[in-house]
Design an enzyme around this catalytic site. Structure first.
Site, PDB file in Angstrom:
ATOM      1  N   CYS A 183     -29.046 -25.199 -32.997  1.00  0.00           N
ATOM      2  CA  CYS A 183     -29.007 -25.729 -31.637  1.00  0.00           C
ATOM      3  C   CYS A 183     -30.399 -26.198 -31.209  1.00  0.00           C
ATOM      4  CB  CYS A 183     -28.500 -24.662 -30.665  1.00  0.00           C
ATOM      5  SG  CYS A 183     -28.615 -25.149 -28.920  1.00  0.00           S
TER       6      CYS A 183
ATOM      7  N   CYS B 279     -32.029 -24.071 -28.132  1.00  0.00           N
ATOM      8  CA  CYS B 279     -32.487 -22.689 -28.278  1.00  0.00           C
ATOM      9  C   CYS B 279     -33.998 -22.682 -28.514  1.00  0.00           C
ATOM     10  CB  CYS B 279     -31.771 -22.016 -29.452  1.00  0.00           C
ATOM     11  SG  CYS B 279     -30.048 -21.568 -29.108  1.00  0.00           S
TER      12      CYS B 279
ATOM     13  N   HIS C 182     -28.079 -18.677 -25.772  1.00  0.00           N
ATOM     14  CA  HIS C 182     -27.191 -19.736 -26.248  1.00  0.00           C
ATOM     15  C   HIS C 182     -25.758 -19.570 -25.743  1.00  0.00           C
ATOM     16  CE1 HIS C 182     -25.751 -22.867 -29.002  1.00  0.00           C
ATOM     17  NE2 HIS C 182     -24.749 -22.059 -29.313  1.00  0.00           N
TER      18      HIS C 182
ATOM     19  N   ASN D   1     -22.312 -30.793 -17.262  1.00  0.00           N
ATOM     20  CA  ASN D   1     -21.031 -30.906 -17.943  1.00  0.00           C
ATOM     21  C   ASN D   1     -20.865 -29.662 -18.808  1.00  0.00           C
ATOM     22  OD1 ASN D   1     -20.700 -33.547 -16.944  1.00  0.00           O
ATOM     23  ND2 ASN D   1     -21.869 -34.390 -18.643  1.00  0.00           N
TER      24      ASN D   1
ATOM     25  N   HIS E 236     -24.983 -24.999 -25.577  1.00  0.00           N
ATOM     26  CA  HIS E 236     -26.030 -24.220 -24.911  1.00  0.00           C
ATOM     27  C   HIS E 236     -25.999 -24.525 -23.410  1.00  0.00           C
ATOM     28  CE1 HIS E 236     -29.969 -22.035 -25.399  1.00  0.00           C
ATOM     29  NE2 HIS E 236     -30.060 -22.461 -24.150  1.00  0.00           N
TER      30      HIS E 236
ATOM     31  N   HIS F  17     -26.780 -25.871 -20.156  1.00  0.00           N
ATOM     32  CA  HIS F  17     -27.775 -26.844 -19.715  1.00  0.00           C
ATOM     33  C   HIS F  17     -27.123 -27.854 -18.786  1.00  0.00           C
ATOM     34  CE1 HIS F  17     -25.750 -29.261 -22.781  1.00  0.00           C
ATOM     35  NE2 HIS F  17     -26.346 -30.336 -22.287  1.00  0.00           N
TER      36      HIS F  17
ATOM     37  N   GLN G 155     -28.240 -31.893 -16.670  1.00  0.00           N
ATOM     38  CA  GLN G 155     -29.055 -33.086 -16.806  1.00  0.00           C
ATOM     39  C   GLN G 155     -29.452 -33.606 -15.423  1.00  0.00           C
ATOM     40  OE1 GLN G 155     -27.805 -35.972 -19.944  1.00  0.00           O
ATOM     41  NE2 GLN G 155     -25.995 -34.660 -20.152  1.00  0.00           N
TER      42      GLN G 155
END
Length: 363
Positions: free
Chosen positions: A73, A76, A139, A179, A190, A192, A194
């Site tokens: 990933c 990470c 993660h 999303n 993971h 997150h 944007q």
């Protein structure tokens, strides 16, 4: 709350920022990957004369990382400096320029959109900024599962990045979003989100502002304030209320799962809130996400968005609100956007807003 990030540079020249929890200091290391130098202008803005809307053409995104194994990933921590977008043994919240950005180039030089009235084909290299916000080094975590202090740090990061991006030449709108879930199209699991800094006001926001201006002209009041007052007076679609925020399912919800969070007092963006209000927003937002995860007994695939406006004349009628939507219409079925929604923009919802609100109140 004022937060100051630790600034770092990735191997291809992109920016990386570390935001730390109290008592912790991230220790980044050299990014030792062999990456091609980051270049702006790899995407285009093209004007669709039929719809009157701008379209971003970004072919470089075809090469973005796609569903890597967990041990590979790129979000990470990368303690060797060879495996990750975040070269560090650990971190709390990290923000970096997207390697496969739809928009780039908003780093100081002026920008003007191409002329829409040109009878030819209006096309220019794109301008803007796309950032990735990693909520946690864990993660398998989620925003809903963060403790309050950590979740509040993410909210402060959204605020910090909103202020920064709005100060850049040519940025007209800042959009923070998340999303989650393969059903939504996520390629990195993971936790997150944007942030996009657009060089124009997006079509949805333009339509919303037109409605708000028309409402002001007809009634002399703000559209968002009146919607909130109406929802409170009816009560059937309210999910939860605090002193400063109200969560509700909108009257004409387009999605089988849709919740809006409005501030009880008008604000245009995150910069308008004080510390106490940001604390309450963090708690309310997490509460909504936690209830949604209990809706079908498993983590809900969703899209979450912060709608923010500026104090410019054209955006003055817009008021801040958060929105969470999901395409899951039952425990085992998804709502697909077929021709009526995707082509004609005529949404058909399979779930009544009142029934969804009732379920969420009971969770």
């Amino acid at each position: 709350m004022t937060i100051t990030p630790t600034r770092w540079t990735l191997a291809d020249g992109r920016d990386l920022l570390f935001f730390d929890l109290p008592g912790h200091r991230c220790a980044p290391i050299e990014d030792r990957r062999e990456l091609t130098a980051h270049r702006d202008g790899q995407s285009e803005l093209r004007f669709d004369r039929i719809s009157g809307e701008w379209v971003i053409i970004a072919a470089l995104r075809q090469d973005r990382t796609y569903k890597p194994p967990a041990d590979q990933c790129p979000l990470c921590p990368g303690p060797t400096g060879l495996t990750s977008e975040i070269p560090a043994p650990d971190y709390d919240v990290a923000v970096f320029e997207n390697r496969f950005a739809s928009l780039s180039g908003a780093d100081g030089h002026p920008f003007r959109l191409p002329t829409e009235s040109d009878p030819g084909l209006a096309c220019e290299p794109s301008h803007g900024r796309c950032e990735v916000v990693c909520f946690s080094a864990d993660h398998t975590g989620s925003f809903a599962d963060l403790d309050h202090l950590h979740a509040r740090l993410v909210v402060d990061v959204w605020r910090h990045r909103t202020r920064d991006l709005l100060s850049r030449s040519g940025i007209e709108q800042v959009f923070c979003f998340e999303n989650r879930g393969e059903e939504i199209g996520v390629t990195l699991t993971h936790p997150h989100g944007q942030i996009y800094g657009y060089p124009y006001v997006t079509p949805h926001t333009e339509a919303t502002l037109r409605q708000a201006r028309a409402h002001r002209a007809s009634y002399g009041t703000n559209l968002f304030t009146d919607i909130l007052e109406h929802e409170i007076s009816i009560g059937a679609r309210i999910v939860a209320r605090t002193n400063t925020f109200t969560a509700f399912v909108p009257f004409a919800a387009r999605w089988p799962v849709e919740v809006h969070i409005f501030p009880n007092q008008p604000a245009r963006n995150l910069l308008d809130f004080g510390d106490a209000e940001l604390d309450d927003f963090t708690d309310t937002y997490q509460m909504v996400l936690q209830r949604l995860d209990r809706l079908y007994g498993e983590p809900l695939p969703y899209m979450a968005a912060l709608h923010q406006y500026t104090d410019t004349e054209s955006q003055r009628e817009g008021l801040f609100h958060a929105q969470v939507i999901s395409t899951r219409r039952s425990a085992t079925r998804l709502k697909y956007l077929a021709s009526s929604e995707s082509i004609m923009g005529a949404f058909i919802n399979d779930v009544t807003p009142e029934s969804l609100a009732q379920r969420l109140r009971g969770l």
